[in-house]
Design an enzyme around this catalytic site. Structure first.
Site, mmCIF file in Angstrom:
data_model
loop_
_atom_site.group_PDB
_atom_site.id
_atom_site.type_symbol
_atom_site.label_atom_id
_atom_site.label_comp_id
_atom_site.label_asym_id
_atom_site.label_seq_id
_atom_site.Cartn_x
_atom_site.Cartn_y
_atom_site.Cartn_z
ATOM 1 N N SER A 14 0.836 -1.467 0.025
ATOM 2 C CA SER A 14 0.015 0.046 -0.139
ATOM 3 C C SER A 14 0.808 1.201 -0.007
ATOM 4 C CB SER A 14 -0.923 -0.018 1.150
ATOM 5 O OG SER A 14 -1.642 1.183 1.466
ATOM 6 N N LYS A 65 -14.122 -3.861 1.537
ATOM 7 C CA LYS A 65 -15.034 -2.476 1.193
ATOM 8 C C LYS A 65 -16.505 -2.957 1.415
ATOM 9 C CE LYS A 65 -11.942 -0.302 -1.925
ATOM 10 N NZ LYS A 65 -11.482 0.507 -3.332
ATOM 11 N N GLY A 125 -16.058 -4.189 -16.631
ATOM 12 C CA GLY A 125 -16.081 -4.918 -15.326
ATOM 13 C C GLY A 125 -17.473 -4.449 -14.959
ATOM 14 N N ARG A 149 -17.573 -9.939 -18.896
ATOM 15 C CA ARG A 149 -17.490 -11.553 -19.310
ATOM 16 C C ARG A 149 -18.625 -12.140 -19.010
ATOM 17 N NH1 ARG A 149 -12.685 -13.110 -20.987
ATOM 18 N NH2 ARG A 149 -10.914 -11.894 -20.576
ATOM 19 N N HIS A 151 -22.483 -11.152 -18.890
ATOM 20 C CA HIS A 151 -23.155 -10.215 -19.305
ATOM 21 C C HIS A 151 -24.414 -9.955 -18.259
ATOM 22 C CE1 HIS A 151 -24.985 -7.352 -21.899
ATOM 23 N NE2 HIS A 151 -25.972 -7.896 -22.117
ATOM 24 N N ALA A 152 -24.839 -10.889 -17.576
ATOM 25 C CA ALA A 152 -26.157 -10.567 -16.886
ATOM 26 C C ALA A 152 -25.628 -9.644 -15.562
ATOM 27 C CB ALA A 152 -26.496 -12.192 -16.045
ATOM 28 N N TYR A 214 -2.640 -0.041 -10.962
ATOM 29 C CA TYR A 214 -1.496 0.575 -11.558
ATOM 30 C C TYR A 214 -0.336 -0.502 -10.947
ATOM 31 C CZ TYR A 214 -0.854 1.712 -6.647
ATOM 32 O OH TYR A 214 -0.430 1.688 -5.026
#
Length: 271
Positions: A14, A65, A125, A149, A151-152, A214
């Protein structure tokens, strides 16, 4: 001295402690900010122990998160919609949860002149990283196409934000008939070299490409789009510094200057 931290697993990579210490030097605020390896099996208890022992605020990174969102007593509107929290603030024995990822991204896109009114944005994403930035992009007037990837999952995410602005889900094989001003990669799998199945035709010289992640050197996504002719591209390091600045502002009531810190950090090795 006020105590702050960043919780994650892993966490040794981090940059947050360095960033917040630079902000503290810049603003003359005395603070302690440490990277803390949180246990995968009992994050809420670990986090609450930090606050009960005097912690004032914490940043939250992968994979906590969503748990931080669930444990917050109060959520900001943008955190509530994002379904994820990256900033916790202990106030009057209550835990406030915020999400500064989206505003950090938009701030960096403005710095780079990659975003404008009614920009056509392709967001790759449909996980937590993508969800956390949709509302701020829509608030800028962007028109968003989501591709994933599965789609739903993209369809479900687009439906969740339908009332906030122009957003739709598109399958990868339909992207070739569309043009975009900006393509944002929000898939962490790209760091392992797994690239989204993008048609090469949508990578044009006037289309900006941004990777929310990154690392030292170009990410696989940015290396690929550059091979396809992209000339305006950037990684997510500026977003990291910008979201940290907004978290710092929440805790301390003062917005630090982002540019000097970003310049200094760019001259140091990236972990």
């Amino acid at each position: 001295m006020q105590q702050f931290a960043v919780f994650g697993h892993p966490i040794k990579h981090s940059q947050s402690p360095r960033i917040h210490r630079l902000f503290a030097q810049q603003t003359g605020i005395a603070l302690s900010y440490e990277a803390m390896l949180a246990p995968l099996d009992d994050f809420p208890a670990f986090a609450m122990a930090f606050f009960q022992q005097g912690g004032r605020g914490a940043n939250v990174t992968t994979p906590f998160k969503e748990q931080a969102w669930q444990m917050a007593d109060v959520l900001t509107p943008r955190a509530r919609l994002a379904g994820a929290v990256n900033t916790l603030h202990w106030q009057n024995a209550r835990l406030l949860g915020d999400n500064t990822d989206g505003v950090g991204l938009v701030s960096d896109l403005h710095r780079l002149a990659m975003i404008g009114d009614a920009s056509r944005v392709l967001l790759l994403g449909a996980g937590g990283a993508a969800r956390g930035v949709i509302l701020p992009l829509l608030e800028q007037g962007c028109r968003i196409a989501l591709a994933n990837r599965t789609h739903a999952r993209a369809q479900a995410l687009a439906a969740a934000f339908q009332a906030q602005g122009a957003i739709e889900a598109l399958p990868y094989d339909a992207l070739g008939t569309h043009t975009f001003d900006l393509i944002i990669n929000a898939t962490a799998s790209g760091l392992q070299g797994e690239l989204p199945p993008l048609p090469r035709s949508i990578i044009r010289p006037d289309c900006a490409c941004y990777d929310m992640f990154y690392r030292a050197g170009a990410t696989p996504f940015l290396a690929w789009v550059q091979q396809q002719g992209a000339v305006r591209l950037a990684d997510g390091f500026g977003m990291l510094v910008a979201q940290a600045a907004h978290a710092f502002s929440l805790w301390h009531g003062i917005m630090p200057q982002i540019a000097p810190v970003l310049i200094q950090l760019r001259q140091e090795p990236v972990g």
